[in-house]
Design a protein around this motif. Structure first.
Motif, PDB file in Angstrom:
ATOM      1  N   THR A  45      27.394  24.946  60.365  1.00  0.00           N
ATOM      2  CA  THR A  45      26.537  26.110  60.602  1.00  0.00           C
ATOM      3  C   THR A  45      25.608  25.938  61.799  1.00  0.00           C
ATOM      4  O   THR A  45      24.824  26.836  62.099  1.00  0.00           O
ATOM      5  CB  THR A  45      25.678  26.385  59.349  1.00  0.00           C
ATOM      6  N   LEU A  46      25.681  24.791  62.476  1.00  0.00           N
ATOM      7  CA  LEU A  46      24.795  24.550  63.619  1.00  0.00           C
ATOM      8  C   LEU A  46      25.385  25.130  64.895  1.00  0.00           C
ATOM      9  O   LEU A  46      26.611  25.179  65.075  1.00  0.00           O
ATOM     10  CB  LEU A  46      24.577  23.045  63.813  1.00  0.00           C
ATOM     11  N   PRO A  47      24.561  25.549  65.855  1.00  0.00           N
ATOM     12  CA  PRO A  47      25.071  25.991  67.147  1.00  0.00           C
ATOM     13  C   PRO A  47      25.631  24.813  67.934  1.00  0.00           C
ATOM     14  O   PRO A  47      25.182  23.663  67.766  1.00  0.00           O
ATOM     15  CB  PRO A  47      23.838  26.588  67.838  1.00  0.00           C
ATOM     16  N   VAL A  48      26.611  25.081  68.774  1.00  0.00           N
ATOM     17  CA  VAL A  48      27.233  24.023  69.568  1.00  0.00           C
ATOM     18  C   VAL A  48      26.187  23.289  70.402  1.00  0.00           C
ATOM     19  O   VAL A  48      26.232  22.067  70.561  1.00  0.00           O
ATOM     20  CB  VAL A  48      28.336  24.614  70.470  1.00  0.00           C
ATOM     21  N   SER A  49      25.213  24.019  70.921  1.00  0.00           N
ATOM     22  CA  SER A  49      24.193  23.385  71.776  1.00  0.00           C
ATOM     23  C   SER A  49      23.410  22.318  71.021  1.00  0.00           C
ATOM     24  O   SER A  49      23.063  21.273  71.583  1.00  0.00           O
ATOM     25  CB  SER A  49      23.232  24.451  72.318  1.00  0.00           C
ATOM     26  N   SER A  50      23.154  22.559  69.735  1.00  0.00           N
ATOM     27  CA  SER A  50      22.428  21.585  68.929  1.00  0.00           C
ATOM     28  C   SER A  50      23.264  20.329  68.701  1.00  0.00           C
ATOM     29  O   SER A  50      22.770  19.197  68.824  1.00  0.00           O
ATOM     30  CB  SER A  50      22.035  22.202  67.585  1.00  0.00           C
ATOM     31  N   ILE A  51      24.543  20.506  68.356  1.00  0.00           N
ATOM     32  CA  ILE A  51      25.434  19.362  68.147  1.00  0.00           C
ATOM     33  C   ILE A  51      25.630  18.609  69.460  1.00  0.00           C
ATOM     34  O   ILE A  51      25.695  17.377  69.491  1.00  0.00           O
ATOM     35  CB  ILE A  51      26.782  19.826  67.583  1.00  0.00           C
ATOM     36  N   GLN A  52      25.698  19.349  70.565  1.00  0.00           N
ATOM     37  CA  GLN A  52      25.865  18.726  71.883  1.00  0.00           C
ATOM     38  C   GLN A  52      24.711  17.777  72.203  1.00  0.00           C
ATOM     39  O   GLN A  52      24.914  16.682  72.729  1.00  0.00           O
ATOM     40  CB  GLN A  52      25.965  19.813  72.954  1.00  0.00           C
ATOM     41  N   ARG A  53      23.495  18.176  71.850  1.00  0.00           N
ATOM     42  CA  ARG A  53      22.345  17.296  72.090  1.00  0.00           C
ATOM     43  C   ARG A  53      22.454  16.028  71.243  1.00  0.00           C
ATOM     44  O   ARG A  53      22.078  14.940  71.685  1.00  0.00           O
ATOM     45  CB  ARG A  53      21.049  18.046  71.765  1.00  0.00           C
ATOM     46  N   THR A  54      22.984  16.176  70.042  1.00  0.00           N
ATOM     47  CA  THR A  54      23.193  15.003  69.186  1.00  0.00           C
ATOM     48  C   THR A  54      24.208  14.054  69.813  1.00  0.00           C
ATOM     49  O   THR A  54      24.001  12.830  69.845  1.00  0.00           O
ATOM     50  CB  THR A  54      23.670  15.447  67.790  1.00  0.00           C
ATOM     51  N   VAL A  55      25.320  14.598  70.316  1.00  0.00           N
ATOM     52  CA  VAL A  55      26.345  13.783  70.979  1.00  0.00           C
ATOM     53  C   VAL A  55      25.742  13.049  72.174  1.00  0.00           C
ATOM     54  O   VAL A  55      26.005  11.856  72.391  1.00  0.00           O
ATOM     55  CB  VAL A  55      27.530  14.672  71.425  1.00  0.00           C
ATOM     56  N   ALA A  56      24.925  13.749  72.937  1.00  0.00           N
ATOM     57  CA  ALA A  56      24.305  13.131  74.110  1.00  0.00           C
ATOM     58  C   ALA A  56      23.416  11.959  73.714  1.00  0.00           C
ATOM     59  O   ALA A  56      23.382  10.928  74.401  1.00  0.00           O
ATOM     60  CB  ALA A  56      23.499  14.178  74.883  1.00  0.00           C
ATOM     61  N   ARG A  57      22.714  12.085  72.600  1.00  0.00           N
ATOM     62  CA  ARG A  57      21.852  10.997  72.147  1.00  0.00           C
ATOM     63  C   ARG A  57      22.673   9.771  71.752  1.00  0.00           C
ATOM     64  O   ARG A  57      22.268   8.640  71.996  1.00  0.00           O
ATOM     65  CB  ARG A  57      20.976  11.453  70.975  1.00  0.00           C
ATOM     66  N   TRP A  58      23.848  10.002  71.120  1.00  0.00           N
ATOM     67  CA  TRP A  58      24.694   8.865  70.762  1.00  0.00           C
ATOM     68  C   TRP A  58      25.101   8.068  71.992  1.00  0.00           C
ATOM     69  O   TRP A  58      25.222   6.852  71.940  1.00  0.00           O
ATOM     70  CB  TRP A  58      25.967   9.324  70.063  1.00  0.00           C
ATOM     71  N   GLU A  59      25.360   8.776  73.097  1.00  0.00           N
ATOM     72  CA  GLU A  59      25.884   8.129  74.294  1.00  0.00           C
ATOM     73  C   GLU A  59      24.778   7.622  75.218  1.00  0.00           C
ATOM     74  O   GLU A  59      25.067   7.125  76.315  1.00  0.00           O
ATOM     75  CB  GLU A  59      26.804   9.102  75.046  1.00  0.00           C
ATOM     76  N   SER A  60      23.548   7.751  74.788  1.00  0.00           N
ATOM     77  CA  SER A  60      22.427   7.258  75.583  1.00  0.00           C
ATOM     78  C   SER A  60      21.981   5.901  75.045  1.00  0.00           C
ATOM     79  O   SER A  60      21.431   5.825  73.944  1.00  0.00           O
ATOM     80  CB  SER A  60      21.255   8.241  75.531  1.00  0.00           C
ATOM     81  N   PRO A  61      22.209   4.811  75.801  1.00  0.00           N
ATOM     82  CA  PRO A  61      21.793   3.484  75.308  1.00  0.00           C
ATOM     83  C   PRO A  61      20.292   3.413  75.037  1.00  0.00           C
ATOM     84  O   PRO A  61      19.855   2.722  74.116  1.00  0.00           O
ATOM     85  CB  PRO A  61      22.191   2.546  76.454  1.00  0.00           C
ATOM     86  N   ALA A  62      19.518   4.147  75.824  1.00  0.00           N
ATOM     87  CA  ALA A  62      18.068   4.106  75.665  1.00  0.00           C
ATOM     88  C   ALA A  62      17.635   4.751  74.356  1.00  0.00           C
ATOM     89  O   ALA A  62      16.609   4.392  73.768  1.00  0.00           O
ATOM     90  CB  ALA A  62      17.387   4.794  76.846  1.00  0.00           C
TER      91      ALA A  62
END
Length: 426
Positions: A45-62
């Protein structure tokens, strides 16, 4: 998770995504669509933009954020298939690479094993494509029974994810021309467990939809006991999710009707006991007493072979104690709730022990012993922290409100600290 683990995991996830030519938005859409296919409310039920930010956080070592259990399962479902839709779990596959990534993130070996098991069960067997449906039903039934036994000892989200492929298989099997009795029982139990887990994780709309699926499936069985069992569970979830007494009362009445059409005296007793609690909450002690009398008369007829015999006289005592509590009979409530709580010794009883401890705490408060009330609430807090049970957490809040006249006492301040540190501060 250490900084090195975070860097390795983040780089591995990025390589997996880029190997398929996907952007963050592409992977986000795949996660959302897979969740929708499996009936997992969030992130469906989440918007793609919200999930996209989550994906970006996974790929950020910092950021040092790794996918949680729910996203791990969704990623596994995505990478278990090739870009052409074929299953591939072998050495060198994207699925195997994902498992290495999760290990790099510091994921526990036991969690990796459960993830492999869940995906393996979800995949059609390439070695035996003609596997008999009844063998599959037996296998899935064992899985559901095992997951059900883990309620209270395994995080609810993790159980949801392990149950998801079972639900998927049930939906597929039910499209056959004539579902067997065993399949209908399996699907009913799977839907009902999924509904309970959705409630515990606060996906109430999904929980209600799953209860409807369970009831529709159980209605196809010749014995109505299972339908009554689902309706009693639906009653209590409706009560605790919505506080809608009228809706709960309608479900409770329907449960008693179907229970008398079934063969299980245990389910009949439970239906009457649940009906009694709803009537007591609605302020009708006379109707509650009548329902309790029926529950006691029925529980006396329990037989050894009743598949629902876990509901027994001790459980009826708990319901009667709660009804006494609602009618202001603190002494009687204390006796009955003590008997019920003492009987809750199994691992599967942990959530119910948390509920029973708060109910007994209120009975002790009704007897004027605030300190004894707080002692029981400390126990309930510890149990709830372990199980994650939603209802005991609600009951703890309710009991704490009743302690307001003692708010200046040091033992209440200690309880508040315990609640904050153990339940709210996690």
């Amino acid at each position: 998770m250490t900084a090195v683990e975070g860097e390795l995991g983040a780089a591995g996830l990025r390589r997996l995504r880029e190997s398929r030519g996907w952007s963050w938005a592409d992977l986000a859409r795949a996660l959302r669509d897979t969740a929708r296919d499996l009936g997992i409310a969030s992130p469906a039920t989440l918007p793609v933009s919200s999930i996209q930010r989550t994906v970006a956080r996974w790929e950020s070592p910092a950021d040092r954020t790794k996918p949680g259990d729910r996203y791990q399962y969704l990623l596994a479902r995505i990478y278990a298939k090739t870009s052409t839709g074929d299953w591939d779990l072998g050495t060198g596959s994207d699925f195997a690479k994902l498992l290495d990534v999760l290990r790099d993130f510091g994921t526990a070996p036991q969690r990796i094993d459960r993830l492999i098991d869940s995906i393996t069960h979800a995949r059609p067997s390439p070695r035996n494509p003609a596997r008999r449906a009844d063998d599959l039903v037996d296998h899935l039934a064992v899985t559901v029974a095992d997951l059900n036994q883990q309620v209270g000892s395994t995080p609810f989200v993790r159980l949801q994810l392990q149950l998801a492929p079972v639900l998927d298989a049930c939906r597929t099997l039910l499209t056959g021309p004539k579902p067997t009795i065993d399949l209908l029982i399996l699907a009913t139990d799977a839907y009902a467990l999924a509904a309970r887990l959705a409630f515990e994780t606060r996906d109430d709309d999904v929980a209600m939809a799953l209860y409807r699926d369970a009831e529709a499936t159980a209605a196809r069985l010749p014995d109505r006991s299972r339908l009554a069992a689902v309706l009693t569970s639906h009653t209590m979830v409706t009560l605790h999710a919505t506080d809608d007494l009228n809706a709960a009362l309608q479900l409770a009445r329907a449960a008693t009707v179907d229970a008398h059409r079934g063969s299980s005296h245990a389910i009949r007793a439970r239906a009457h006991a649940v009906h009694a609690e709803v009537q007591a909450r609605a302020g009708d002690p006379s109707a509650a007493a009548t329902a309790l009398d029926r529950a006691w008369k029925t529980v006396d007829q329990l037989s050894v072979g009743d598949p629902f015999a876990a509901f027994n006289a001790d459980r009826v005592s708990g319901f009667e104690g709660l009804c006494a509590l609602y009618s202001g009979q603190a002494h009687r409530a204390d006796d009955l709730l003590t008997r019920s709580l003492t009987s809750l010794t199994g691992a599967r009883d942990a959530v119910q022990r948390g509920i029973g401890a708060t109910d007994l705490a209120l009975a002790r408060l009704g007897l004027g012993d605030a300190a004894a009330c707080v002692t029981l609430l400390h126990e309930a807090v510890d149990i709830t922290a372990t199980t994650g049970g939603r209802v005991p957490a609600q009951r703890i809040g309710r009991a704490r409100r009743h302690l307001r006249p003692w708010r200046e006492e040091s033992f209440v301040a200690e309880l508040d600290d315990h609640i904050h540190d153990t339940l709210l501060g996690r």
